[in-house]
Design an enzyme around this catalytic site. Structure first.
Site, short mmCIF file in Angstrom:
data_model
loop_
_atom_site.label_atom_id
_atom_site.label_comp_id
_atom_site.label_asym_id
_atom_site.label_seq_id
_atom_site.Cartn_x
_atom_site.Cartn_y
_atom_site.Cartn_z
N LYS A 198 0.36 3.36 -2.99
CA LYS A 198 -0.84 4.20 -3.17
C LYS A 198 -0.51 5.69 -3.17
O LYS A 198 -1.17 6.47 -3.84
CB LYS A 198 -1.88 3.86 -2.11
CG LYS A 198 -2.47 2.47 -2.32
CD LYS A 198 -3.30 1.99 -1.15
CE LYS A 198 -3.86 0.59 -1.47
NZ LYS A 198 -4.33 -0.14 -0.32
N SER A 231 0.79 -1.24 0.00
CA SER A 231 0.00 0.00 0.00
C SER A 231 0.82 1.29 0.00
O SER A 231 0.26 2.36 -0.22
CB SER A 231 -0.96 0.00 1.19
OG SER A 231 -1.99 -0.93 0.93
N TYR A 233 -4.14 3.55 7.76
CA TYR A 233 -5.46 2.90 7.82
C TYR A 233 -6.25 3.38 9.01
O TYR A 233 -6.15 4.53 9.40
CB TYR A 233 -5.32 1.38 7.79
CG TYR A 233 -4.54 0.96 6.59
CD1 TYR A 233 -5.09 1.09 5.32
CD2 TYR A 233 -3.23 0.54 6.71
CE1 TYR A 233 -4.36 0.75 4.21
CE2 TYR A 233 -2.50 0.21 5.59
CZ TYR A 233 -3.07 0.33 4.35
OH TYR A 233 -2.35 0.01 3.25
N TYR A 238 -3.05 -2.14 -10.37
CA TYR A 238 -3.04 -1.98 -8.91
C TYR A 238 -2.20 -3.07 -8.22
O TYR A 238 -1.36 -2.77 -7.36
CB TYR A 238 -4.49 -2.00 -8.38
CG TYR A 238 -4.55 -2.10 -6.88
CD1 TYR A 238 -4.16 -1.02 -6.07
CD2 TYR A 238 -4.95 -3.27 -6.25
CE1 TYR A 238 -4.16 -1.13 -4.70
CE2 TYR A 238 -4.95 -3.39 -4.86
CZ TYR A 238 -4.57 -2.31 -4.09
OH TYR A 238 -4.56 -2.42 -2.73
N VAL A 274 0.96 -3.87 3.82
CA VAL A 274 0.88 -5.17 4.51
C VAL A 274 2.16 -6.00 4.40
O VAL A 274 2.28 -7.03 5.07
CB VAL A 274 -0.30 -6.04 4.03
CG1 VAL A 274 -1.62 -5.49 4.54
CG2 VAL A 274 -0.30 -6.21 2.54
O1 DON Z 1 -4.62 -5.01 -2.11
C1 DON Z 1 -4.10 -5.52 -1.14
O2 DON Z 1 -4.76 -6.09 -0.27
C2 DON Z 1 -2.60 -5.46 -1.02
N1 DON Z 1 -1.99 -5.55 -2.30
C3 DON Z 1 -2.17 -4.16 -0.42
C4 DON Z 1 -2.89 -3.85 0.83
C5 DON Z 1 -2.09 -3.17 1.83
O3 DON Z 1 -0.88 -3.04 1.82
C6 DON Z 1 -2.90 -2.72 2.93
N2 DON Z 1 -2.08 -2.50 4.02
N3 DON Z 1 -2.02 -2.50 5.10
#
Ligand code: DON
Length: 325
Positions: free
Chosen positions: A75, A72, A251, A199, A269
């Site tokens: 983003k 993320s 978040y 994405y 994540v």
């Molecule tokens: O889309 C997802 O779930 C992961 N590629 C990225 C999510 C993420 O890093 C959320 N983080 N805490």
């Protein structure tokens, strides 16, 4: 262009090394993300930090050679890129800048608030919308643009980790649902599978902690690359990115992070965290003109933030009085 960093005061580098070891044990309180099979295999005990200032001063500690995926953290980068590609009004018409208090992959507000506009670009729904509006006539072209933008920031070639991408592509049911929902309500600029490919590939771009620190430094420095002496992205977009990081970057822990750490930051994540320390915030630190901080600690909490990483970042920010407030 390769950028050579020099070390700051010896005792400051020593402190960082000690702090990494002090906070490493907290990784036991978290777990590697298991919903992305390739991330579940990482060593949960790892912890690394890199801090880079505008005059190339650098401090590193811990497992600094470790490679991991942006997840993320990407983003923030695609949001900046979309603003450059489409202009702010276009982007803000399709994604809002309000925190949700919900989990990062939540779908609930897309229906409960009409017209179904995603709340912010730091959650999955908003980020999928943002990726769909990037310049480029194919997912490949869009991903190439993201890579080249990032490469300009970090000064070296980067690539998508195919294993992580495949791992996520095959298990992306929630993200597919979000994308179909966004498509149905008119908030997707390209077909669902294309937006998802962009994405998930941006999430799977591989970096180390010093690459993260460079990204943080550029955001802290309002888009101006201090070594290359060029404006990589507009100041106004950098300010907006920092505001989004403060309000939505961690978040549904963003409020507590702002209250108790006080830095614009974005987590992923994979256990990545990037923080941007603007230049008025850190007169007592070894980085009086600001800096970027990159952290990696793959054991994350229920919300999705690195457990040891957040504790280490809080300690550094406290010790060196880096809060923006
Ligand atoms: O889309 C997802 O779930 C992961 N590629 C990225 C999510 C993420 O890093 C959320 N983080 N805490």
């Amino acid at each position: 262009m390769r950028i050579h960093h020099h070390q700051v005061e010896h005792h400051d580098s020593q402190s960082i090394g000690q702090w990494v070891e002090q906070f490493r044990p907290f990784s036991k309180e978290g777990k590697c993300a298991s919903y992305i099979p390739a991330l579940a295999q990482k060593d949960p005990q790892q912890l690394a930090i890199s801090i880079i200032g505008p005059n190339s001063e650098q401090i590193v500690g811990g497992d600094v050679t470790e490679l991991f995926t942006l997840q993320s953290v990407s983003k923030v980068v695609t949001f900046i890129l979309a603003c450059m590609d489409r202009g702010l009004p276009y982007v803000l018409e399709r994604v809002d800048v309000e925190p949700t208090g919900d989990t990062f992959n939540s779908i609930i507000r897309l229906e409960s608030h009409q017209p179904g506009k995603p709340f912010n670009p730091m959650i999955n729904a908003g980020a999928i919308t943002v990726s769909s509006m990037l310049d480029g006539s194919s997912p490949q072209e869009k991903v190439a643009k993201i890579l080249s933008f990032l490469e300009q920031m970090v000064g070296k070639q980067l690539k998508v980790n195919e294993e992580v991408f495949q791992s996520e592509w095959q298990t992306a049911n929630r993200n597919r649902s979000l994308a179909y929902y966004l498509m149905d309500s008119g908030f997707l600029d390209c077909p669902v599978e294309e937006a998802l490919e962009v994405y998930l590939k941006q999430c799977a771009i591989e970096v180390n902690v010093s690459d993260l620190a460079m990204i943080g430094l550029l955001i802290a420095n309002d888009g101006y690359h201090p070594q290359r002496k060029i404006q990589l992205f507009p100041k106004q977009v950098a300010k907006l990115a920092k505001a989004l990081m403060v309000t939505c970057g961690m978040y549904n822990a963003s409020g507590k992070f702002a209250a108790f750490i006080g830095l614009p930051a974005k987590s992923g994540v994979s256990g990545a965290i990037v923080a941007a320390v603007p230049n008025h915030a850190s007169l007592e630190s070894p980085f009086p003109a600001g800096c970027g901080i990159g952290i990696y600690g793959p054991a994350i909490d229920d919300i999705g933030n690195s457990v040891a990483g957040v504790k280490l970042l809080k300690h550094v920010a406290d010790e060196w009085n880096m809060t923006i407030f």
